[in-house]
Motif scaffolding. Sequence first.
Motif, short mmCIF file in Angstrom:
data_model
loop_
_atom_site.label_atom_id
_atom_site.label_comp_id
_atom_site.label_asym_id
_atom_site.label_seq_id
_atom_site.Cartn_x
_atom_site.Cartn_y
_atom_site.Cartn_z
N ILE A 137 -6.47 8.71 -1.38
CA ILE A 137 -5.84 8.12 -0.12
C ILE A 137 -6.45 7.12 0.28
N LEU A 138 -7.60 6.97 0.51
CA LEU A 138 -8.13 5.68 0.86
C LEU A 138 -7.67 4.44 -0.14
N SER A 139 -7.89 4.76 -1.31
CA SER A 139 -7.14 3.62 -2.20
C SER A 139 -5.80 3.25 -2.07
N LEU A 140 -5.07 4.24 -1.88
CA LEU A 140 -3.50 3.82 -1.54
C LEU A 140 -3.38 3.09 -0.28
N GLY A 141 -3.96 3.81 0.62
CA GLY A 141 -3.80 3.30 1.91
C GLY A 141 -4.20 1.64 2.14
N THR A 142 -5.19 1.37 1.71
CA THR A 142 -5.76 0.06 1.38
C THR A 142 -4.84 -0.95 0.67
N ILE A 143 -4.40 -0.46 -0.45
CA ILE A 143 -3.54 -1.31 -1.10
C ILE A 143 -2.02 -1.49 -0.40
N ALA A 144 -1.63 -0.26 0.40
CA ALA A 144 -0.46 -0.53 1.21
C ALA A 144 -0.79 -1.60 2.44
N ILE A 145 -1.82 -1.78 2.75
CA ILE A 145 -2.30 -2.54 4.03
C ILE A 145 -2.05 -4.13 3.37
N PHE A 146 -2.66 -4.25 2.11
CA PHE A 146 -2.65 -5.60 1.37
C PHE A 146 -0.99 -6.06 1.40
N ALA A 175 -14.28 12.89 12.72
CA ALA A 175 -13.16 12.80 11.68
C ALA A 175 -11.96 11.83 12.22
N ILE A 176 -11.74 11.90 13.55
CA ILE A 176 -10.69 11.15 13.94
C ILE A 176 -11.02 9.67 14.09
N LEU A 177 -12.28 9.17 14.21
CA LEU A 177 -12.86 8.00 14.27
C LEU A 177 -12.80 7.13 12.86
N ASN A 178 -13.22 8.37 11.79
CA ASN A 178 -13.09 7.92 10.59
C ASN A 178 -11.76 7.46 10.00
N THR A 179 -10.84 8.44 10.42
CA THR A 179 -9.40 8.12 10.15
C THR A 179 -8.71 6.75 10.71
N ALA A 180 -9.06 6.44 11.84
CA ALA A 180 -8.68 5.08 12.64
C ALA A 180 -9.51 4.00 11.65
N ASN A 181 -10.53 4.22 11.45
CA ASN A 181 -11.37 2.88 10.90
C ASN A 181 -11.26 2.71 9.36
N MET A 182 -11.43 3.53 8.86
CA MET A 182 -11.85 3.47 7.31
C MET A 182 -10.82 2.61 6.42
N PHE A 183 -9.51 2.66 6.82
CA PHE A 183 -8.62 1.95 6.07
C PHE A 183 -8.77 0.46 6.41
N THR A 184 -9.04 0.22 7.64
CA THR A 184 -9.17 -1.30 8.14
C THR A 184 -10.44 -1.71 7.61
N ILE A 185 -11.66 -1.05 7.37
CA ILE A 185 -12.80 -1.39 7.12
C ILE A 185 -12.79 -1.79 5.82
N GLN A 186 -12.31 -1.02 4.98
CA GLN A 186 -12.02 -1.02 3.59
C GLN A 186 -11.03 -2.38 3.12
N ALA A 187 -9.87 -2.41 3.83
CA ALA A 187 -9.19 -3.73 3.59
C ALA A 187 -10.00 -4.77 4.05
N ALA A 188 -10.78 -4.76 5.25
CA ALA A 188 -11.44 -6.05 5.51
C ALA A 188 -12.50 -6.45 4.36
N VAL A 189 -13.33 -5.62 3.93
CA VAL A 189 -14.38 -5.95 2.92
C VAL A 189 -13.74 -6.31 1.45
N THR A 190 -12.52 -5.59 1.26
CA THR A 190 -11.81 -6.06 -0.04
C THR A 190 -11.09 -7.15 0.00
N ILE A 191 -10.53 -7.67 1.30
CA ILE A 191 -9.78 -8.89 1.48
C ILE A 191 -10.88 -10.10 1.13
N VAL A 192 -12.15 -10.15 1.41
CA VAL A 192 -13.02 -11.01 1.31
C VAL A 192 -13.55 -11.10 -0.01
N THR A 193 -13.66 -10.02 -0.60
CA THR A 193 -13.91 -9.82 -2.08
C THR A 193 -12.77 -10.54 -2.99
#
Length: 401
Positions: free
Chosen positions: A322-331, A82-100
């Motif tokens: 939460i993941l969607s909003l967090g990823t958009i915030a990173i962008f 749970a801790i690792l997923n919290t640390a990683n999921m926003f960054t991984i999602q942002a990384a793949v989405t920015i290439v897209t």
Amino acid sequence: MNKFKRLGPGLLFAGAAIGVSHLVYSTRAGADYGWGLLWAFLIINIFKYPFFEFGPRYAVATGETLLDGYKKIGKKYLWFYAILNTANMFTIQAAVTIVTAGLAAHFFGISANLAIWGSIIIIICSLLLVIGKYSLLDKLIKFIIIILSFCTFLALILAFYNSNEFPSLVQVLPQGPGLLFLIAFMGWMPAPMDISIWHSIWSVEKQKEIKNINLKETLYDFNVGYVTTILLGLLFMGLGALVMFNTEEEFSDKGLVFASQLIDLYTSNLGESFGGIISLAAFTTMFSTTITTLDASPRAFSKTIQLINKDDKDYYLFFLLILSLGTIAIFLFLQSEMGFLVQVATVLSFLTTPFFAWMNLKLVTSSFMPQKFQPKKVLIIFSWFGLLFLSAFTIGYLISL
């Protein structure tokens, strides 16, 4: 046709894997080192194989996800995930989405603002997941993989034909900044190890859709997906090696520029008339990666919370939001730090690989796994060799810091 219909989780695994690791890291490995990192590519794919295979194996044997199994071994492992997923999921999602987003901007040519494109893609993917759920992913991914495989293979054949010389097969061990690239390359090739958890979740979902799936069918599905990721990884590395190695051109860190360079790899071999088709294939491939990761992380987090809280409440939509909003915030606010965030995510993926590998091996050889579904002794022995290699490489990297 029946076998094709029953394919699903293995191709979803391929869809999640054939993204940043292939379009970005494999192509860049070929461009920067020719065939010099072929050793790393082959070793990491071979040694990671059994640990990924244990995900669908456990799911078909027990009807449970790997997370259910982790809880049986010890609740602390769920908390760690749970801790690792919290640390990683926003960054991984942002990384793949920015290439897209970069590929979308190149394909549609409407706007070069990647924050806007990334946000639009996240919103569209979220709506598709809410409406279509697993069945949409299952159907969409099969055709995307076929299209990309055909285009990439054709591009590589023509690149061989047009190339004046074949890059050297001398293998290299990068030093300095190149070592960090090697770690990222191996950490995400063919995918981060925790994707085995996603695979087990998709396998359980597939069992709800098609009853009486047996171990043979499950492993066939997995092997088709895994072999596809390996072959496409080689194809992308080959394109980078044949077209960009020993040239003055280097891949850009900027999403839109990188997208243009990636498409040029194809069009320079297939011709400009293929540009639209290739752009569409590359975009749909990264779109599939975006939607699979956007589906998998909330699904895994929801399952984790259910197991920790001992309830059956579905938290999927909550974590999807939460993941969607967090990823958009990173962008919108942290786009300038994307390079650093991606490096953190890839290094974390590499450093945690031995942990997830050990957990998966421990689970499928435990009393919680029905005896007849446990791996054969030769695969278990091979897994221990793989675990030793992954651990030694990780320790070696930490010592070199």
